[in-house]
Design an enzyme around this catalytic site. Structure first.
Site, PDB file in Angstrom:
ATOM      1  N   PRO A 277       0.830  -1.248   0.002  1.00 50.14           N
ATOM      2  CA  PRO A 277       0.056   0.064   0.013  1.00 50.14           C
ATOM      3  C   PRO A 277       1.024   1.443  -0.103  1.00 50.14           C
ATOM      4  O   PRO A 277       2.095   1.193   0.555  1.00 50.14           O
ATOM      5  CB  PRO A 277      -0.685  -0.148   1.272  1.00 50.14           C
ATOM      6  CG  PRO A 277      -0.358  -1.283   2.000  1.00 50.14           C
ATOM      7  CD  PRO A 277       0.753  -1.824   1.275  1.00 50.14           C
ATOM      8  N   ARG A 279      -1.187   4.852  -0.255  1.00 51.07           N
ATOM      9  CA  ARG A 279      -2.179   5.858   0.080  1.00 51.07           C
ATOM     10  C   ARG A 279      -2.668   5.670   1.868  1.00 51.07           C
ATOM     11  O   ARG A 279      -2.676   6.796   2.619  1.00 51.07           O
ATOM     12  CB  ARG A 279      -3.489   5.613  -0.560  1.00 51.07           C
ATOM     13  CG  ARG A 279      -4.412   6.879  -0.511  1.00 51.07           C
ATOM     14  CD  ARG A 279      -6.148   6.334  -1.112  1.00 51.07           C
ATOM     15  NE  ARG A 279      -5.648   6.028  -2.481  1.00 51.07           N
ATOM     16  CZ  ARG A 279      -5.546   6.726  -3.631  1.00 51.07           C
ATOM     17  NH1 ARG A 279      -5.817   7.952  -3.806  1.00 51.07           N
ATOM     18  NH2 ARG A 279      -5.571   6.014  -4.899  1.00 51.07           N
ATOM     19  N   ARG A 314      -4.981  15.813  -8.818  1.00 50.85           N
ATOM     20  CA  ARG A 314      -5.748  14.870  -8.579  1.00 50.85           C
ATOM     21  C   ARG A 314      -7.479  15.351  -8.837  1.00 50.85           C
ATOM     22  O   ARG A 314      -8.021  14.771  -9.491  1.00 50.85           O
ATOM     23  CB  ARG A 314      -5.987  14.153  -7.110  1.00 50.85           C
ATOM     24  CG  ARG A 314      -4.621  13.612  -6.833  1.00 50.85           C
ATOM     25  CD  ARG A 314      -4.878  12.635  -5.427  1.00 50.85           C
ATOM     26  NE  ARG A 314      -5.523  11.627  -5.657  1.00 50.85           N
ATOM     27  CZ  ARG A 314      -6.646  11.415  -5.186  1.00 50.85           C
ATOM     28  NH1 ARG A 314      -7.279  12.374  -4.501  1.00 50.85           N
ATOM     29  NH2 ARG A 314      -7.418  10.318  -5.212  1.00 50.85           N
ATOM     30  N   TYR A 318      -9.083  13.471 -11.898  1.00 50.26           N
ATOM     31  CA  TYR A 318      -9.968  12.225 -11.444  1.00 50.26           C
ATOM     32  C   TYR A 318     -11.371  12.804 -11.022  1.00 50.26           C
ATOM     33  O   TYR A 318     -12.197  11.944 -10.554  1.00 50.26           O
ATOM     34  CB  TYR A 318      -9.553  11.301 -10.399  1.00 50.26           C
ATOM     35  CG  TYR A 318      -8.059  10.875 -10.754  1.00 50.26           C
ATOM     36  CD1 TYR A 318      -7.521  10.243 -11.773  1.00 50.26           C
ATOM     37  CD2 TYR A 318      -6.851  11.292  -9.783  1.00 50.26           C
ATOM     38  CE1 TYR A 318      -6.435   9.958 -11.908  1.00 50.26           C
ATOM     39  CE2 TYR A 318      -5.592  10.785  -9.977  1.00 50.26           C
ATOM     40  CZ  TYR A 318      -5.313  10.228 -11.062  1.00 50.26           C
ATOM     41  OH  TYR A 318      -4.018   9.631 -11.116  1.00 50.26           O
ATOM     42  N   CYS A 344      -2.682  29.810 -16.342  1.00 57.34           N
ATOM     43  CA  CYS A 344      -3.783  30.282 -17.605  1.00 57.34           C
ATOM     44  C   CYS A 344      -4.448  29.401 -18.193  1.00 57.34           C
ATOM     45  O   CYS A 344      -4.031  28.823 -19.532  1.00 57.34           O
ATOM     46  CB  CYS A 344      -2.625  31.242 -18.433  1.00 57.34           C
ATOM     47  SG  CYS A 344      -2.197  32.631 -17.617  1.00 57.34           S
ATOM     48  N   GLU A 345      -5.125  28.568 -17.713  1.00 57.18           N
ATOM     49  CA  GLU A 345      -5.987  27.725 -18.336  1.00 57.18           C
ATOM     50  C   GLU A 345      -7.258  27.434 -17.399  1.00 57.18           C
ATOM     51  O   GLU A 345      -7.076  27.304 -15.878  1.00 57.18           O
ATOM     52  CB  GLU A 345      -5.142  26.329 -18.448  1.00 57.18           C
ATOM     53  CG  GLU A 345      -5.993  25.148 -19.045  1.00 57.18           C
ATOM     54  CD  GLU A 345      -5.018  23.956 -19.269  1.00 57.18           C
ATOM     55  OE1 GLU A 345      -4.129  23.920 -19.757  1.00 57.18           O
ATOM     56  OE2 GLU A 345      -5.771  22.825 -19.163  1.00 57.18           O
TER      57      GLU A 345
HETATM   58  N1  LLP Z   1       1.327  -1.363  -6.145  1.00 56.82           N
HETATM   59  C1  LLP Z   1       1.222  -0.909  -7.354  1.00 56.82           C
HETATM   60  C2  LLP Z   1       1.918  -1.983  -8.523  1.00 56.82           C
HETATM   61  C3  LLP Z   1       0.857   0.227  -7.743  1.00 56.82           C
HETATM   62  O1  LLP Z   1       0.532   0.439  -9.269  1.00 56.82           O
HETATM   63  C4  LLP Z   1       0.013   1.044  -6.838  1.00 56.82           C
HETATM   64  C5  LLP Z   1      -0.624   2.269  -7.341  1.00 56.82           C
HETATM   65  C6  LLP Z   1       0.333   0.636  -5.440  1.00 56.82           C
HETATM   66  C7  LLP Z   1       0.962  -0.556  -5.026  1.00 56.82           C
HETATM   67  C8  LLP Z   1      -0.256   1.484  -4.409  1.00 56.82           C
HETATM   68  O2  LLP Z   1      -1.553   1.715  -4.384  1.00 56.82           O
HETATM   69  P1  LLP Z   1      -2.499   2.087  -3.026  1.00 56.82           P
HETATM   70  O3  LLP Z   1      -2.039   1.442  -1.976  1.00 56.82           O
HETATM   71  O4  LLP Z   1      -2.023   3.652  -2.991  1.00 56.82           O
HETATM   72  O5  LLP Z   1      -3.801   2.211  -3.640  1.00 56.82           O
HETATM   73  N2  LLP Z   1      -2.732   8.700  -8.873  1.00 56.82           N
HETATM   74  C9  LLP Z   1      -3.995   7.850  -8.284  1.00 56.82           C
HETATM   75  C10 LLP Z   1      -3.709   6.470  -7.919  1.00 56.82           C
HETATM   76  C11 LLP Z   1      -2.822   5.595  -8.758  1.00 56.82           C
HETATM   77  C12 LLP Z   1      -2.562   4.531  -8.309  1.00 56.82           C
HETATM   78  C13 LLP Z   1      -1.438   3.800  -8.819  1.00 56.82           C
HETATM   79  N3  LLP Z   1      -0.795   2.375  -8.377  1.00 56.82           N
HETATM   80  C14 LLP Z   1      -4.518   8.711  -7.334  1.00 56.82           C
HETATM   81  O6  LLP Z   1      -4.169   9.865  -7.047  1.00 56.82           O
HETATM   82  O7  LLP Z   1      -5.553   8.342  -6.613  1.00 56.82           O
END
Ligand code: LLP
Length: 421
Positions: A277, A279, A314, A318, A344-345
């Site tokens: 993880p 996040r 973000r 998204y 400027c967008e």
């Molecule tokens: N492992 C792999 C192979 C990954 O690609 C990712 C995230 C993680 C672990 C970690 O995932 P997490 O625990 O953070 O969910 N930019 C997006 C999130 C993209 C996730 C990419 N991969 C956002 O801001 O929500």
């Protein structure tokens, strides 16, 4: 973040103190909160499956100081690129403490990945012969796309299923491992990463069951054992007030139950259970502190601040929601206004309408919450705006952990050919 008499604090440090000392915009991380998040998650999984380990997906927040906090807690590193392997090395992690989960690798990525000696996690069977051309990794794992993915952030962040670019199709998994075994590889792992930001605990045992059915049948047919099974990241956090948080204990208990049942069903030697993880560890431990520079009353009232989509991508990328608190102003009357950065967008008008304090004034300081994951790493220099500083708070102490960019950084790698000078 704490609120005392309307003033906000990160750890024991006032948001206003940080803004004064380091300027704005800045990214601020709370070391104690990262440690608490990590320990809460680790203890939950260890309770139900003692042979468990976390790798930190460094892509979410790649400051070496932040990764060092997680390293000191015992995490390995999940690297998405060669440079992320080098970042891991920079903080003293290498070998089997690092997993290389890049996708669509170039030959150069392969060569450098092999040289680094980390765990190779292959996103497609076609990569294996290309890896073997240059060397033979000690341990191989394949990233499986179990056919199902999910994300609270939306379709773009759903990393598995038929519309995802990641992972090996379930029907190709057996052949992939057979080729690795036939090439003389003796140690194996398996991996998946079906989604990010999931707060529904049932997702975790469900995907574990999907992967274990695929891997269990490989084990039966090929007679190989798996040293580890990595079920990816994805532990979610709530972004909105009132949004339910993940029931970590249930996620861990049910995942371990499913995992153990499948080990038994397929007669496997119990592998290590891993997750990677990001996040969950750093998301709610990171903030952006910004300042209001100018307020416009035109067609609509718009608060103009130094935090635009260049600092926090973000919301426009998204449609993601980030809570904002205004230092010393949150208890008064509120009104619906917009908020934008200075680019400027018009995409940079990233809050079209939200209830914010009615008395916001030029010079006011605010903090954006849940900005620790996928925040700084996704900032950029559009419009000649420079990337902000990063600051680490530990109780009453604070440390600059990345200097803000300066003009020289904007031109650092450029060259004007002689005929244009
Ligand atoms: N492992 C792999 C192979 C990954 O690609 C990712 C995230 C993680 C672990 C970690 O995932 P997490 O625990 O953070 O969910 N930019 C997006 C999130 C993209 C996730 C990419 N991969 C956002 O801001 O929500």
């Amino acid at each position: 973040m704490k609120e005392i008499n309307g003033k906000y604090y990160i750890g024991e440090t006032a948001v206003s103190t940080l803004a004064e000392k380091y300027g704005t915009p800045i990214y601020v991380y709370d070391e104690e909160k990262i440690r608490e998040n990590y320990r809460r998650a680790l203890n939950a999984f260890l309770k139900y499956y003692p042979d468990f380990r976390f790798f930190y997906a460094i892509k979410a927040c790649n400051n070496p100081a932040i990764a060092s906090i997680l390293k000191s807690e015992g995490a390995g590193i999940d690297a998405a690129s060669v440079n992320e392997i080098l970042l891991a090395k920079y903080i003293g992690l290498g070998g089997e403490d690092v997993m290389f989960s890049g996708n669509f690798l170039s030959d150069d990525d392969i060569v450098q990945g092999l040289e680094s000696g980390v765990i190779f996690n292959l996103d497609d069977p076609s990569i294996l012969p290309r890896v073997l051309k240059y060397g033979r990794p000690e341990i191989i794992s394949f990233r499986v796309n179990p056919g199902y993915g999910k994300s609270n952030v939306g379709d773009f962040v759903t990393n598995a299923g038929p519309n995802a670019k990641f992972g090996v199709h379930p029907e190709q998994v057996l052949d992939a491992y057979a080729s690795a075994r036939n090439a003389g590889i003796k140690r194996f792992g398996a991996h998946m990463m079906p989604g990010s930001c999931i707060t529904d605990y049932e997702y975790f045992p469900f995907i574990t069951g999907l992967l274990m059915d695929i891997i269990g049948s490989v084990r039966k047919k090929l007679g190989i054992e798996f040293e580890f099974i990595d079920i990816g990241g994805g532990l979610g956090i709530p972004y909105r007030d009132g949004e339910a948080s993940l029931d970590l204990d249930k996620a861990a208990a049910e995942t371990a139950k499913m995992f153990s049942a499948k080990i038994k069903e397929y007669g496997m030697k119990a592998p290590r259970l891993m997750m990677e993880p990001a996040r969950y560890f750093v998301g709610n431990a990171g903030y952006i502190i910004g300042k209001v520079h100018s307020i416009k009353n035109s067609y609509k009232k718009i608060i103009g601040a130094d935090v635009g989509m260049n600092v926090i991508a973000r919301p426009v990328l998204y449609g993601a929601y980030h809570k904002i608190v205004f230092d010393g102003k949150d208890s008064g009357p509120r009104e619906k206004v917009g908020l934008c950065g200075q680019l400027c967008e018009n995409t940079d008008y990233w809050i079209k309408e939200r209830e914010l304090p009615a008395n916001i004034a030029e010079g006011d300081i605010f903090a954006i919450e849940n900005a620790g994951a996928y925040g700084f790493v996704m900032s950029y220099q559009y419009n000649g705006r420079l990337r902000p500083a990063e600051v680490l708070v530990k109780g009453k102490k604070h440390f600059l952990i990345r200097k803000p960019e300066e003009f020289k950084d904007l031109v650092k790698n450029t060259k004007i050919p002689r005929h244009l000078q």
